[in-house]
Design an enzyme around this catalytic site. Structure first.
Site, PDB file in Angstrom:
ATOM      1  CD  GLU A  65      -2.317   2.463  -3.479  1.00 20.63           C
ATOM      2  OE1 GLU A  65      -3.282   3.236  -3.637  1.00 20.63           O
ATOM      3  OE2 GLU A  65      -1.773   2.313  -2.375  1.00 20.63           O
ATOM      4  CG  ASP A 105      -1.806   1.186   1.326  1.00 18.40           C
ATOM      5  OD1 ASP A 105      -2.655   1.348   0.428  1.00 18.40           O
ATOM      6  OD2 ASP A 105      -1.663   1.975   2.286  1.00 18.40           O
TER       7      ASP A 105
END
Length: 733
Positions: free
Chosen positions: A464, A411
Site C-alpha cells: 500500500e 500497510d
C-alpha cells in the site's frame, strides 16, 4: 547458614538479583552439594526424591532472606535428581525446581540472534510448551538487553517477579527460563527492571502466540506445533495463481464486522463460523482471494488492527491460533487464497507493548523526530537496529510459514520510505546523505521481500504505497523494492473523484478516468476500493455516486464495470459488492437486510458476474501489467463522457471491447471503430435487467460494417444505455 553471601540472599529477597541461576538450584559448595530455593510465603520446605517423595534433605530458612530455603548434602559433589516439597498452612505440595534445569537456547541460535539473521526467532523466543530434562513445562525467552532483571509472572507465582527470574544469555540480550508444570492456556507477562533497577510496567510477550481477550493484556501460552496441514495441493499450485498473468480479485474483510450474532450480544463470528459462512459466500461471488484486515492481536477495537501489539498472536476475538489455521485451511480447500494486512511501520504506545520495553528505546528510535508518528500517535520501528529488522522480517515469515498465509499486504509503505512523511520542517531527521529517503526501512522492505519469496514459495507481497517511489514492484536485483504488486492509489483517487461529479460536470473531469493509463504499466498494480474509501465521513461507495437512488445504483454498476475491465488486479472492500448504503462501522454487521431490495441484489449479481467474466476471459487478465493488453479506441469524447478501449490476451484469445457511458443519456447508433471485423457478442451489460438496470442494449451482439471510424477500417453501430458499461467479445470461428 553461610553457604550464600548476605548480599546474594538479600538481592533474592528484594527481587533485584540479576543472576539467580548462580545461587539457586543445585550447586557444589566446599565439597558438598547445596540446594537453595526462593519460596515466598512458604512455611517450610524439604528436598525430596522425585520418584518416591521420600525426604532427602530438610531445608532451613535463611537468616538474611526469610523466603530463601537451603539444604546441604554433605560429603559429596555428585549431582542428584530432586523435587521440592513445600508447606503452607495445611497445604503441602511437590514441584520441580525451575533452577535445577539447564538452558534451552543453543549456541547456534545465540549466534544468529546476536547477528540479527535468525529467520525463525519464533522458534526460540516466546513461550514454548515442551519436555525438558524429562519434565513437562514451558520455556520462556525474551529479548531485553538493557534490563537489569527479567522475570516471568502469572497466576502460577502470584504475579511475584522474584519467583521466576530468568537467565541472561550473554551478548544476545535474551533472557530465558524453563518453568515446570506450566501448560497451554496459562496467562503470563514479563516483569523487568531497567538499568537503574526501577520496576517497569508489566509487558506482554513480543513473540507471544496468544493473548487474553481485550481489554485484558496478558499473553497466553499456546502450542504452536502439532498441526497437520491438508492443503498440499493448494500450496503447490498457488504460485501459479498469484502470477501477474492470472485473474486476481480480492475481497477485503474486517472479520469483526462482516457478520455478527445479534442474538448473542452482537458478538463477532468465530474463525470456525467464518469458515462456514464467509468462505462459501466468497466462493459464490467469484473472488479469488480474501484479504483480512490485521489479525495480529491489538488492544483497541477502533484501530481495526492497524495498531498491533501481539504481532505473533492471531487475535483471540475470533478464536485460538489453531482455529485460525482451520479457517485458512478451509479457504485453501475452496481454492481461495488468503492475504493478511501486515503492519511493520509503527506500533502503539500502550504500556504493556513494545515501547521502551526494557527501559530504553529498544524497538523504536530514541529521537522522537524519528521514533514517533504524528498521524497515528504511534512509535516507529528502528530498522537500523539489526535485531529489530530481524524481529519484523521473521514475523513476516512466521505468518507465511506457520499459517500458510498466501500473501502479505504491507500497510502504510509510504510512511516507511520517507523520513519526512507527514512531518513539518524541523520535525524530522535527514538520512546520512542529507535526504528524505529512509535507507534503513528501504533495506528492511527489500530484505523482507527477498526472504518472503525465497522462504515461502508461491506467496505474494503487496504494497500500500501512495507516492511515485520508483520500482515498488520491481525485483530487488533490478533496484526495486521487491513487492509482487502495488496498490494503485492514484487510480482510485482520480476515478472516485470523477464518479462523484454530477454527470453534467464530468466533461470537465474527463481525464481523471484516463490519466491512470499513462502509468498503468509502470508497476504491477492492484486497483483498490478498500475500507479507507468508506470511513471517516466519506460515506459508502453508493453514497458517493450522484443523482436519485436509481441513478446512484446505475453509476455504481457502471463504475464497477469500468474497474473490472481496466488493467490491474481488483480489490473490493466487503459491503461494496451489494452496495452497502451506510458508511462502514466496525462495531456492527454489514447491512445484509438490504439484499431484500432489487437494486442491492442487482449490484451483487453484477459483481458476481464481473468476477466470473474476468476469470474466464483471458483478454481481461492475461496482460494486466503489459501495454500489449490495452488499446484506446476513444479516450477524448469528454462532451459525451464516453470511453472505449480494447483488452487483449495472449495470441489466439478473443479480444474484448469495453465501452462506458457516464452520462444519463442513451446513445443510439453510436459508432466506434474496432480493429477486427466480425460479430461482437455483448457478454456483459451493467444496464441489464439481471442487475436491476433498464434492460437496454444491443440485442446480444453487434456486427461490424465497412465504415471507417476512429482510425479503423471497420466499425460498430452501438446502443449505449445511460450510465452503463458494456463488454463485447469478438466471436471466433
Amino acid at each position: 547458614m553461610t553457604n550464600i553471601s548476605r548480599r546474594d540472599a538479600q538481592s533474592l529477597q528484594t527481587g533485584v538479583h540479576g543472576d539467580p541461576f548462580s545461587v539457586l538450584g543445585l550447586h557444589e559448595w566446599e565439597g558438598n552439594m547445596v540446594v537453595r530455593a526462593f519460596l515466598p510465603g512458604a512455611w517450610g520446605a524439604d528436598v525430596v526424591d522425585p520418584d518416591t517423595g521420600e525426604v532427602l534433605l530438610p531445608m532451613e530458612r535463611n537468616e538474611d532472606a526469610p523466603d530463601l530455603f537451603t539444604a546441604v548434602k554433605e560429603g559429596t559433589t555428585e549431582r542428584f535428581a530432586y523435587k521440592l516439597r513445600i508447606t503452607k498452612g495445611n497445604h503441602v505440595w511437590t514441584e520441580d525446581d525451575p533452577y535445577h534445569f539447564g538452558p534451552v537456547i543453543g549456541e547456534l541460535d545465540e549466534y544468529y540472534l546476536n547477528e540479527g539473521t535468525h529467520r525463525s526467532i519464533w522458534k526460540v523466543l516466546g513461550a514454548h510448551v515442551m519436555n525438558h530434562g524429562g519434565v513437562d513445562g514451558t520455556h520462556f525467552a525474551v529479548w531485553a538487553p538493557n534490563a537489569r532483571r527479567a522475570s516471568v509472572v502469572g497466576n502460577f507465582n502470584n504475579w511475584d517477579g522474584r519467583r521466576h527470574i530468568m537467565r541472561q544469555r550473554g551478548a544476545t540480550g535474551v533472557w530465558e527460563i524453563f518453568i515446570p508444570g506450566i501448560e497451554e492456556g496459562e496467562a503470563y507477562k514479563y516483569e523487568l527492571l531497567n538499568r537503574q533497577g526501577q520496576l517497569l510496567p508489566l509487558k506482554s510477550d513480543p513473540v507471544g502466540f496468544g493473548a487474553e481477550h481485550p481489554p485484558r493484556t496478558a499473553s497466553i501460552v499456546r502450542k504452536l506445533d502439532g498441526h497437520e496441514w491438508h492443503d498440499a495441493d493448494w500450496m503447490q499450485k498457488r504460485g501459479d495463481l498469484n502470477q501477474i498473468d492470472k485473474p486476481i480479485s480480492i475481497y477485503e474483510v474486517h472479520l469483526g464486522s462482516w457478520q455478527r450474532v445479534q442474538e448473542e450480544g452482537n458478538r463477532p463470528l468465530s474463525y470456525h463460523e467464518l469458515a462456514e459462512r464467509l468462505i462459501p459466500y466468497v466462493k459464490d461471488m467469484g473472488f479469488t482471494h480474501i484479504e483480512l484486515m490485521p489479525i495480529s492481536e491489538y488492544p483497541f477495537d477502533g484501530s481495526w488492527g492497524y495498531q498491533p501489539i501481539g504481532l505473533f498472536a492471531p487475535t483471540i476475538r475470533h478464536g485460538t491460533l489453531e482455529e485460525f489455521r482451520d479457517f485458512v485451511e478451509a479457504c485453501h480447500a475452496n481454492d481461495i487464497g488468503v492475504l493478511i494486512d501486515w503492519v511493520p511501520g509503527h506500533f502503539p504506545e500502550d504500556v504493556h507493548g513494545l515501547g521502551r520495553f526494557d527501559g530504553t528505546a529498544l524497538y523504536e528510535h530514541e529521537d522522537r523526530r524519528e521514533g514517533f508518528h504524528p498521524d497515528w500517535n504511534t512509535l516507529v520501528y528502528n530498522f537500523g537496529r539489526r535485531e529489530v529488522a530481524n524481529f519484523m522480517t521473521a514475523n513476516a515469515l512466521y505468518w507465511l510459514k506457520e499459517y500458510h498465509i498466501d500473501g502479505l499486504r504491507v500497510d502504510a509503505v509510504a510512511s516507511m520510505l520517507y523520513r519526512d512523511y507527514s512531518r513539518k520542517a524541523g520535525e524530522w531527521v535527514p538520512n546520512k546523505d542529507g535526504g528524505r529517503e529512509n535507507y534503513e526501512a528501504i533495506d528492511f522492505l527489500r530484505n523482507t521481500n527477498v526472504m518472503a519469496y525465497g522462504e515461502a514459495e508461491g506467496c505474494m507481497t503487496v504494497a500500500e504505497e501512495s507516492t511515485a517511489f520508483p520500482g515498488v514492484s520491481a525485483p530487488v536485483n533490478h533496484g526495486g523494492l521487491g513487492f509482487g504488486y502495488k496498490w494503485n492509489m492514484g487510480w482510485m483517487n482520480d476515478t472516485l473523484r470523477y464518479m462523484s461529479q454530477d454527470p453534467i460536470h464530468r466533461q470537465y473531469h474527463h481525464h481523471d478516468m484516463t490519466f491512470g493509463m499513462h502509468y498503468a504499466f509502470s508497476e504491477n498494480f492492484i486497483l483498490p476500493l478498500s475500507h479507507d474509501e468508506v470511513v471517516h465521513g466519506k460515506g459508502s461507495l453508493l453514497h458517493r455516486m450522484p443523482g436519485y437512488p436509481a441513478d446512484k445504483f446505475a453509476n455504481l454498476r457502471a463504475y464497477f464495470g469500468f474497474m473490472w475491465a481496466h488493467p490491474g488486479k481488483k480489490l473490493l472492500f466487503m459491503g461494496g459488492e451489494f452496495a452497502q448504503g451506510e458508511e462502514w462501522n466496525h462495531d456492527q454487521s454489514l447491512d445484509w437486510h438490504l439484499l431484500q431490495h432489487d437494486f442491492q441484489r442487482g449490484v451483487q449479481s453484477l459483481v458476481r458476474d464481473l468476477n466470473r467474466t474476468y476469470r474466464d476471459i483471458p483478454a481481461l487478465h492475461q496482460l494486466d501489467t503489459k501495454p500489449a493488453g490495452f488499446e484506446w479506441i476513444e479516450s477524448n469524447a469528454h462532451q459525451d463522457s464516453i470511453f472505449a478501449w480494447m483488452r487483449y490476451g495472449e495470441k489466439g484469445s478473443a479480444p474484448v471491447l469495453v465501452v462506458c457511458n457516464f452520462t444519463p443519456v442513451e446513445r443510439s447508433e453510436y459508432r466506434l471503430g474496432v480493429p477486427m471485423a466480425g460479430r461482437w457478442n455483448e457478454i456483459l451489460n451493467t444496464d441489464s435487467n439481471l442487475y436491476a438496470g433498464g434492460g437496454r442494449g444491443n440485442l446480444g451482439a453487434a456486427v461490424t460494417e465497412e465504415i471507417p471510424s476512429h482510425g479503423r477500417d471497420v466499425s460498430l453501430s452501438l446502443t449505449l444505455p445511460p450510465l452503463s458499461t458494456i463488454y463485447f467479445q469478438l466471436e471466433q470461428a
